[in-house]
Motif scaffolding. Structure first.
Motif, PDB file in Angstrom:
ATOM      1  N   LEU A   1      -0.922   5.811   6.113  1.00 47.78           N
ATOM      2  CA  LEU A   1      -0.749   5.546   4.683  1.00 47.78           C
ATOM      3  C   LEU A   1      -0.710   6.887   3.938  1.00 47.78           C
ATOM      4  O   LEU A   1      -1.318   7.861   4.388  1.00 47.78           O
ATOM      5  CB  LEU A   1      -1.913   4.710   4.148  1.00 47.78           C
ATOM      6  CG  LEU A   1      -1.971   3.259   4.619  1.00 47.78           C
ATOM      7  CD1 LEU A   1      -3.288   2.612   4.189  1.00 47.78           C
ATOM      8  CD2 LEU A   1      -0.788   2.465   4.076  1.00 47.78           C
ATOM      9  N   PRO A   2      -0.023   6.937   2.805  1.00 53.17           N
ATOM     10  CA  PRO A   2       0.002   8.185   2.025  1.00 53.17           C
ATOM     11  C   PRO A   2      -1.415   8.660   1.713  1.00 53.17           C
ATOM     12  O   PRO A   2      -2.310   7.858   1.429  1.00 53.17           O
ATOM     13  CB  PRO A   2       0.773   7.782   0.760  1.00 53.17           C
ATOM     14  CG  PRO A   2       1.668   6.669   1.218  1.00 53.17           C
ATOM     15  CD  PRO A   2       0.838   5.901   2.213  1.00 53.17           C
ATOM     16  N   LEU A   3      -1.595   9.975   1.757  1.00 47.22           N
ATOM     17  CA  LEU A   3      -2.935  10.546   1.621  1.00 47.22           C
ATOM     18  C   LEU A   3      -3.348  10.645   0.156  1.00 47.22           C
ATOM     19  O   LEU A   3      -2.507  10.713  -0.740  1.00 47.22           O
ATOM     20  CB  LEU A   3      -2.973  11.911   2.307  1.00 47.22           C
ATOM     21  CG  LEU A   3      -2.606  11.836   3.803  1.00 47.22           C
ATOM     22  CD1 LEU A   3      -2.598  13.237   4.420  1.00 47.22           C
ATOM     23  CD2 LEU A   3      -3.554  10.918   4.561  1.00 47.22           C
ATOM     24  N   GLY A   4      -4.654  10.658  -0.065  1.00 41.30           N
ATOM     25  CA  GLY A   4      -5.201  10.675  -1.417  1.00 41.30           C
ATOM     26  C   GLY A   4      -5.391  12.080  -1.959  1.00 41.30           C
ATOM     27  O   GLY A   4      -5.426  13.059  -1.204  1.00 41.30           O
ATOM     28  N   TYR A  22       0.806  -1.230   0.000  1.00 37.98           N
ATOM     29  CA  TYR A  22       0.000   0.000   0.000  1.00 37.98           C
ATOM     30  C   TYR A  22       0.840   1.283   0.000  1.00 37.98           C
ATOM     31  O   TYR A  22       0.575   2.179  -0.794  1.00 37.98           O
ATOM     32  CB  TYR A  22      -0.944   0.024   1.214  1.00 37.98           C
ATOM     33  CG  TYR A  22      -2.234  -0.756   1.085  1.00 37.98           C
ATOM     34  CD1 TYR A  22      -2.233  -2.141   1.029  1.00 37.98           C
ATOM     35  CD2 TYR A  22      -3.467  -0.109   1.057  1.00 37.98           C
ATOM     36  CE1 TYR A  22      -3.414  -2.860   0.953  1.00 37.98           C
ATOM     37  CE2 TYR A  22      -4.663  -0.830   0.974  1.00 37.98           C
ATOM     38  CZ  TYR A  22      -4.623  -2.193   0.927  1.00 37.98           C
ATOM     39  OH  TYR A  22      -5.802  -2.909   0.846  1.00 37.98           O
ATOM     40  N   LEU A  48     -11.173  -0.082   0.050  1.00 36.04           N
ATOM     41  CA  LEU A  48      -9.716  -0.086   0.155  1.00 36.04           C
ATOM     42  C   LEU A  48      -9.174  -1.425   0.661  1.00 36.04           C
ATOM     43  O   LEU A  48      -7.968  -1.611   0.746  1.00 36.04           O
ATOM     44  CB  LEU A  48      -9.309   1.061   1.096  1.00 36.04           C
ATOM     45  CG  LEU A  48      -7.968   1.755   0.936  1.00 36.04           C
ATOM     46  CD1 LEU A  48      -7.672   2.144  -0.505  1.00 36.04           C
ATOM     47  CD2 LEU A  48      -7.915   2.996   1.833  1.00 36.04           C
ATOM     48  N   TYR A  93      -7.954   2.561  -5.238  1.00 41.27           N
ATOM     49  CA  TYR A  93      -7.505   1.201  -4.975  1.00 41.27           C
ATOM     50  C   TYR A  93      -8.642   0.391  -4.361  1.00 41.27           C
ATOM     51  O   TYR A  93      -9.270   0.835  -3.400  1.00 41.27           O
ATOM     52  CB  TYR A  93      -6.313   1.231  -4.016  1.00 41.27           C
ATOM     53  CG  TYR A  93      -5.147   2.022  -4.565  1.00 41.27           C
ATOM     54  CD1 TYR A  93      -4.179   1.404  -5.345  1.00 41.27           C
ATOM     55  CD2 TYR A  93      -5.040   3.391  -4.333  1.00 41.27           C
ATOM     56  CE1 TYR A  93      -3.116   2.127  -5.871  1.00 41.27           C
ATOM     57  CE2 TYR A  93      -3.981   4.124  -4.856  1.00 41.27           C
ATOM     58  CZ  TYR A  93      -3.025   3.491  -5.624  1.00 41.27           C
ATOM     59  OH  TYR A  93      -1.985   4.210  -6.148  1.00 41.27           O
ATOM     60  N   HIS A  94      -8.870  -0.787  -4.914  1.00 44.86           N
ATOM     61  CA  HIS A  94      -9.957  -1.643  -4.436  1.00 44.86           C
ATOM     62  C   HIS A  94      -9.408  -3.044  -4.188  1.00 44.86           C
ATOM     63  O   HIS A  94      -8.838  -3.647  -5.101  1.00 44.86           O
ATOM     64  CB  HIS A  94     -11.070  -1.727  -5.489  1.00 44.86           C
ATOM     65  CG  HIS A  94     -11.676  -0.402  -5.813  1.00 44.86           C
ATOM     66  ND1 HIS A  94     -12.872   0.011  -5.289  1.00 44.86           N
ATOM     67  CD2 HIS A  94     -11.242   0.623  -6.582  1.00 44.86           C
ATOM     68  CE1 HIS A  94     -13.154   1.232  -5.733  1.00 44.86           C
ATOM     69  NE2 HIS A  94     -12.180   1.626  -6.525  1.00 44.86           N
ATOM     70  N   PHE A  95      -9.625  -3.530  -2.978  1.00 41.96           N
ATOM     71  CA  PHE A  95      -9.220  -4.902  -2.687  1.00 41.96           C
ATOM     72  C   PHE A  95     -10.387  -5.650  -2.066  1.00 41.96           C
ATOM     73  O   PHE A  95     -11.264  -5.054  -1.462  1.00 41.96           O
ATOM     74  CB  PHE A  95      -7.957  -4.920  -1.812  1.00 41.96           C
ATOM     75  CG  PHE A  95      -6.772  -4.466  -2.597  1.00 41.96           C
ATOM     76  CD1 PHE A  95      -6.113  -5.330  -3.446  1.00 41.96           C
ATOM     77  CD2 PHE A  95      -6.367  -3.133  -2.534  1.00 41.96           C
ATOM     78  CE1 PHE A  95      -5.046  -4.888  -4.218  1.00 41.96           C
ATOM     79  CE2 PHE A  95      -5.303  -2.686  -3.306  1.00 41.96           C
ATOM     80  CZ  PHE A  95      -4.635  -3.565  -4.154  1.00 41.96           C
ATOM     81  N   LEU A 151       0.155   4.042  -2.926  1.00 40.44           N
ATOM     82  CA  LEU A 151      -0.635   5.220  -2.581  1.00 40.44           C
ATOM     83  C   LEU A 151       0.200   6.496  -2.678  1.00 40.44           C
ATOM     84  O   LEU A 151      -0.312   7.555  -3.051  1.00 40.44           O
ATOM     85  CB  LEU A 151      -1.222   5.076  -1.167  1.00 40.44           C
ATOM     86  CG  LEU A 151      -2.567   4.335  -1.075  1.00 40.44           C
ATOM     87  CD1 LEU A 151      -2.511   2.944  -1.656  1.00 40.44           C
ATOM     88  CD2 LEU A 151      -3.081   4.292   0.363  1.00 40.44           C
ATOM     89  N   ALA A 174     -13.593   1.760   3.841  1.00 42.95           N
ATOM     90  CA  ALA A 174     -12.781   0.625   4.308  1.00 42.95           C
ATOM     91  C   ALA A 174     -12.973  -0.588   3.407  1.00 42.95           C
ATOM     92  O   ALA A 174     -12.014  -1.274   3.046  1.00 42.95           O
ATOM     93  CB  ALA A 174     -13.147   0.283   5.750  1.00 42.95           C
ATOM     94  N   LEU A 184      -9.669  -2.747   3.668  1.00 49.43           N
ATOM     95  CA  LEU A 184      -9.323  -2.715   5.086  1.00 49.43           C
ATOM     96  C   LEU A 184     -10.354  -3.505   5.884  1.00 49.43           C
ATOM     97  O   LEU A 184     -11.495  -3.677   5.473  1.00 49.43           O
ATOM     98  CB  LEU A 184      -9.303  -1.265   5.587  1.00 49.43           C
ATOM     99  CG  LEU A 184      -8.445  -0.294   4.779  1.00 49.43           C
ATOM    100  CD1 LEU A 184      -8.570   1.123   5.337  1.00 49.43           C
ATOM    101  CD2 LEU A 184      -6.989  -0.740   4.766  1.00 49.43           C
ATOM    102  N   GLU A 234     -12.398   8.011   3.486  1.00 45.19           N
ATOM    103  CA  GLU A 234     -11.218   7.272   3.031  1.00 45.19           C
ATOM    104  C   GLU A 234      -9.937   7.931   3.563  1.00 45.19           C
ATOM    105  O   GLU A 234      -9.027   7.247   4.037  1.00 45.19           O
ATOM    106  CB  GLU A 234     -11.175   7.220   1.497  1.00 45.19           C
ATOM    107  CG  GLU A 234      -9.931   6.498   1.004  1.00 45.19           C
ATOM    108  CD  GLU A 234      -9.796   6.444  -0.508  1.00 45.19           C
ATOM    109  OE1 GLU A 234     -10.782   6.705  -1.221  1.00 45.19           O
ATOM    110  OE2 GLU A 234      -8.676   6.153  -0.966  1.00 45.19           O
ATOM    111  N   PRO A 291      -1.500   9.155  -5.834  1.00 39.78           N
ATOM    112  CA  PRO A 291      -2.535   9.540  -4.856  1.00 39.78           C
ATOM    113  C   PRO A 291      -3.908   9.725  -5.490  1.00 39.78           C
ATOM    114  O   PRO A 291      -4.909   9.754  -4.767  1.00 39.78           O
ATOM    115  CB  PRO A 291      -2.003  10.868  -4.288  1.00 39.78           C
ATOM    116  CG  PRO A 291      -1.020  11.376  -5.275  1.00 39.78           C
ATOM    117  CD  PRO A 291      -0.439  10.178  -5.957  1.00 39.78           C
ATOM    118  N   ARG A 322      -6.884   6.367   5.766  1.00 40.99           N
ATOM    119  CA  ARG A 322      -5.492   6.392   5.315  1.00 40.99           C
ATOM    120  C   ARG A 322      -4.624   7.100   6.340  1.00 40.99           C
ATOM    121  O   ARG A 322      -3.526   6.638   6.679  1.00 40.99           O
ATOM    122  CB  ARG A 322      -5.394   7.081   3.950  1.00 40.99           C
ATOM    123  CG  ARG A 322      -6.010   6.245   2.826  1.00 40.99           C
ATOM    124  CD  ARG A 322      -6.279   7.055   1.546  1.00 40.99           C
ATOM    125  NE  ARG A 322      -5.089   7.278   0.756  1.00 40.99           N
ATOM    126  CZ  ARG A 322      -5.044   7.163  -0.585  1.00 40.99           C
ATOM    127  NH1 ARG A 322      -6.141   6.844  -1.276  1.00 40.99           N
ATOM    128  NH2 ARG A 322      -3.931   7.385  -1.234  1.00 40.99           N
TER     129      ARG A 322
END
Lengths: 378, 378
Positions: B297-300, A327, B24, A339-341, A331, B21, B26, B288, A335, B292
């Motif tokens: 995590l790096p921001l969007g 991630y 992404l 992202y979809h998991f 990311l 979540a 999570l 989101e 930015p 993050r």
């Protein structure tokens, strides 16, 4: 009380319905195959969707039943309908999606453009088709195929002798589907949604790139497709949805031929991989639309946020299995990517997620989407 | 294994973190106050967030703890930190959000623009402030206020005699906050997100309209705010986030005065009603981004989908309580509107949902958002 949607099957399509349901204030409940499925967060029951009693018990507490996949047997679907459950899509359209020979038969009856095809029960019938089509063709099992499984390009009936044995053993007049090898220049997909009251809406036509029979990339809208090709694709999908009485999302996979025709490849009566871009790229995602459609609520607008959206599947994932470790790099580098998991463990070839980028320029968006997704590969 | 975020509190802000979540990938878990909360779909525990053992047990299975609200007591927060739990935002910044006198003190120390204020412990001190400020002022309880509760405009200390009694009974040097009645032309809100590594990003400044102390409408970006006002607002919010060490989303409510200054009204260290438009209008929603940020995590990206987004709260809902009956009319009339409901029963004045419309023209978007939301009122 909130409207209640029951989804049979706990895979990633059910999972991706969850955000849409939560936003819209719907109560979504999933009948999962077991624990730890992609859609576990909404699972209110676990059990076998082949079992009538399991499915009937699940359906008792919802306003409508819909699906993560098309594999629920007809006897289960009929039992739901007989019990007064709203089943969408219903058993009749699903029968067309469940059996490729039924599908080809119905589409041919409707006069819709399909590849040359035949149902073959033995090697001689297949050899006759091969002889008529340049010696090569595509053979598909009528049922159970997906993501390239159940599909073979053959030049000799012996290439599918195992399937002929299985068909003969099953009895009941079963057959294999054989189709001409279409000389296509590219693959397209057209998604529409239809609700029981008859309203139908379409998203833009998209181009898809398959690798090893699995959807790898989607470009929305399909480049250079404005006008006649897009109109034909939309007409075909609307006509199928209407004539078959589909409710919910219908995705039609298409071949564009080198003589500028389009032919129908496959159908899916549910949200489809080729429509994942709509989550980030369209006013109404295919998942929200599917929920609206199966509840017979008015359908949402299908306009796009930007001139181009590109979706790249994450297939397999890191060999060390440590998805979370990927991630930060992804990311930070992109930015603007979405992202979809799916809550699935990495495994070679497995669809575990996707990345979408939207923007003004398709080449730029394509580069960024591919590079962002590549952070999750090895 | 998926990254695990634990959210304390099961209200609509926790609920709106769920879609982000899920998308992404999570694993989101909510400690809800009880059954049937807005965020019930993600509730893995129910209990009292004032109870250290309850919260510690919940926190044991997650990678980071964050919040639906700012009311978790400092002793509970400190116990989490002492147990090695990542708590974001942490106890120090939350202490500033939890007590309006602490907040005013810190902002004044930082030299940031705030209304004239004083901490007053008795009617004489309040009368002195009133005498210095034209005979009228705003009195706020230091703790526990929200949505207009704990706020009164007074011209006589007797207007808050009940609060003075409560403060005296509580002992421990407690006080009320009194502030000048700011001659504002409009209210604004600036949201930013900051992660532990220090990265901070801002969304566009928005204009907010409050009714009876409750956020009613939000216009993004704030009309006629490009340039100096927007720069000042962003500088203020970034400075607060950085100086206080906020992690996650920080929303700063602001007054714009008739002499073109801006003054800080309130802070929220979590996703905020004034940022709900980002779900549909920005590349990265505040929900989101909050996830993050608390995961470091790096921001969007915080760019917008269109030149204008307008969010209208649905307050109260239909008197007959039948929210579902209002969907068909609204969805048919405004297929481009994005409808959000929180799983809460209609009740006068209650925030039960919101509607956002994005588009090119703010007047058109405003009309459509208001009209769509009005379908859910009486």
């Amino acid at each position: 009380m909130a409207l209640r949607v029951g989804v049979i099957g706990g895979g990633q399509l059910a999972r991706m319905m969850v955000p849409a349901a939560v936003e819209l204030g719907l109560d979504i409940r999933v009948l999962a195959e077991g624990p730890g499925m992609s859609a576990a967060i909404a699972a209110t029951a676990e059990g076998d969707y082949h079992d009538v009693d399991t499915v009937l018990a699940f359906a008792r507490d919802v306003d409508v039943v819909t699906f993560d996949h098309e594999h629920v047997p007809q006897d289960v679907l009929r039992a739901l309908v007989d019990a007064g459950v709203a089943v969408r899509p219903g058993p009749e359209p699903l029968a067309v999606a469940q059996d490729k020979i039924t599908m080809r038969t119905r589409l041919s009856e409707l006069g819709l453009p399909v590849p040359d095809w035949a149902a073959v029960q033995d090697p001689d019938e297949l050899q006759a088709f091969l002889d008529d089509h340049g010696g090569r063709a595509v053979v598909k099992t009528a049922r159970g195929g997906y993501d390239g499984k159940g599909v073979r390009v053959v030049s000799d009936p012996a290439d599918v002798s195992d399937w002929f044995i299985a068909v003969a053993e099953a009895g009941g007049g079963q057959a294999l589907l054989v189709e001409e090898l279409v000389p296509f220049t590219r693959e397209l997909a057209q998604s529409v949604a239809r609700r029981p009251s008859g309203e139908v809406v379409a998203w833009p036509l998209v181009e898809t790139v398959q690798r090893d029979g699995v959807c790898a990339e989607v470009f929305a809208p399909a480049p250079d497709s404005a006008g006649r090709i897009a109109d034909m694709a939309e007409d075909i999908a609307v006509r199928i949805a209407t004539e078959l009485g589909v409710t919910g999302v219908l995705a039609v996979e298409l071949f564009q031929t080198d003589d500028e025709r389009i032919l129908i490849n496959e159908l899916a009566m549910r949200p489809h991989n080729t429509g994942h871009w709509t989550i980030d790229g369209a006013t109404t995602s295919q998942f929200e639309q599917h929920l609206r459609a199966v509840l017979d609520l008015p359908l949402g607008a299908t306009g796009t946020h930007a001139p181009a959206a590109v979706m790249i599947n994450v297939l397999g994932g890191p060999a060390d299995g440590d998805l979370a470790a990927r991630y930060p790099g992804a990311l930070e580098a992109f930015p603007e990517a979405k992202y979809h998991f799916y809550g699935k463990a990495p495994r070679p070839g497995r669809k575990i997620g996707h990345v979408t980028v939207v923007g003004d320029d398709v080449d730029d968006v394509t580069y960024r989407a591919r590079a962002a997704a590549a952070h999750f590969d090895d």
